[in-house]
Design a protein around this motif. Structure first.
Motif, short mmCIF file in Angstrom:
data_model
loop_
_atom_site.label_atom_id
_atom_site.label_comp_id
_atom_site.label_asym_id
_atom_site.label_seq_id
_atom_site.Cartn_x
_atom_site.Cartn_y
_atom_site.Cartn_z
N ILE A 241 0.84 -1.20 0.00
CA ILE A 241 0.00 0.00 0.00
C ILE A 241 0.87 1.25 0.00
CG2 ILE A 241 -1.61 1.33 1.43
CD1 ILE A 241 -2.86 -1.37 2.22
N VAL A 242 1.92 1.25 0.82
CA VAL A 242 2.82 2.40 0.87
C VAL A 242 3.49 2.61 -0.49
CG1 VAL A 242 4.97 3.25 1.89
CG2 VAL A 242 3.19 2.31 3.35
N PRO B 218 1.05 8.54 -7.82
CA PRO B 218 1.22 9.97 -8.12
C PRO B 218 2.47 10.26 -8.95
CG PRO B 218 0.72 9.70 -5.79
CD PRO B 218 0.93 8.34 -6.36
N VAL B 219 3.54 9.51 -8.74
CA VAL B 219 4.76 9.71 -9.53
C VAL B 219 4.50 9.37 -10.99
CG1 VAL B 219 7.09 8.82 -9.93
CG2 VAL B 219 6.39 9.45 -7.63
N LEU B 220 3.84 8.24 -11.23
CA LEU B 220 3.55 7.86 -12.61
C LEU B 220 2.58 8.82 -13.28
CD1 LEU B 220 3.32 3.98 -12.25
CD2 LEU B 220 5.15 5.32 -13.30
N LEU B 221 1.59 9.30 -12.53
CA LEU B 221 0.68 10.29 -13.10
C LEU B 221 1.43 11.58 -13.44
CD1 LEU B 221 -2.50 9.87 -10.88
CD2 LEU B 221 -2.28 9.36 -13.31
N GLY B 222 2.33 12.01 -12.57
CA GLY B 222 3.15 13.18 -12.85
C GLY B 222 4.01 13.00 -14.09
N LEU C 103 7.09 15.09 -12.05
CA LEU C 103 7.57 13.90 -11.36
C LEU C 103 7.87 14.25 -9.91
CD1 LEU C 103 9.76 11.08 -12.34
CD2 LEU C 103 10.72 12.56 -10.61
N MET C 104 8.53 15.37 -9.67
CA MET C 104 8.85 15.79 -8.31
C MET C 104 7.58 16.14 -7.52
SD MET C 104 11.97 15.25 -8.25
CE MET C 104 12.57 15.98 -6.76
N VAL C 105 6.62 16.79 -8.17
CA VAL C 105 5.35 17.10 -7.51
C VAL C 105 4.63 15.80 -7.13
CG1 VAL C 105 3.06 18.09 -7.86
CG2 VAL C 105 5.08 19.38 -8.53
N LEU D 269 3.63 14.65 -3.38
CA LEU D 269 2.25 14.32 -3.02
C LEU D 269 2.12 12.88 -2.51
CD1 LEU D 269 0.24 16.08 -5.86
CD2 LEU D 269 0.44 16.78 -3.47
N GLY D 270 2.85 11.97 -3.14
CA GLY D 270 2.83 10.57 -2.70
C GLY D 270 3.39 10.41 -1.30
N CYS D 271 4.48 11.10 -1.01
CA CYS D 271 5.07 11.02 0.33
C CYS D 271 4.15 11.63 1.38
CB CYS D 271 6.44 11.69 0.35
SG CYS D 271 7.69 10.76 -0.55
#
Length: 109
Positions: free
Chosen positions: A41-42, A49-53, A75-77, A81-83
């Motif tokens: 899950i983590v 979010p990284v892949l969407l970015g 990618l950084m955003v 957001l994922g973290c």
């Protein structure tokens, strides 16, 4: 042999832990599998979010190129957001787990 307050507190804590362990064994929840589920899950909470970015950034770079490299920035955003998502999720699960344990512990004398 006379017991003092430290001994009785230790025995009470030991009894609580033993009761919790027996209940977990009866419920049949293997700790290893639940730990792997948590890691999954983590991982997905960060990866999505990284892949969407990446996808949106690549599309923006193809669509309207400019001074900014959208792929790297988004990618950084997505990573940020994922973290943040993982921190809030783990904090909520941690609080829920401890609230359940506090409800089940017997009151202290």
């Amino acid at each position: 042999m006379k017991m003092n307050n430290d001994d009785s507190a230790f025995l009470r804590k030991l009894g609580t832990k033993a009761t919790r362990k027996l209940k977990a064994q009866r419920q049949g929840k293997p700790r290893v599998l639940s730990g792997l589920g948590l890691l999954g899950i983590v991982g997905w909470s960060i990866a999505v979010p990284v892949l969407l970015g990446l996808v949106v950034g690549w599309w923006l770079d193809q669509c309207c190129p400019g001074r900014f490299v959208w792929t790297l920035n988004l990618l950084m955003v997505g990573l940020l957001l994922g973290c943040i998502n993982v921190v809030f999720w783990v904090r909520k699960e941690y609080q829920t787990m401890h609230d359940e344990q506090d409800d089940k512990e017997p009151p202290h004398d």
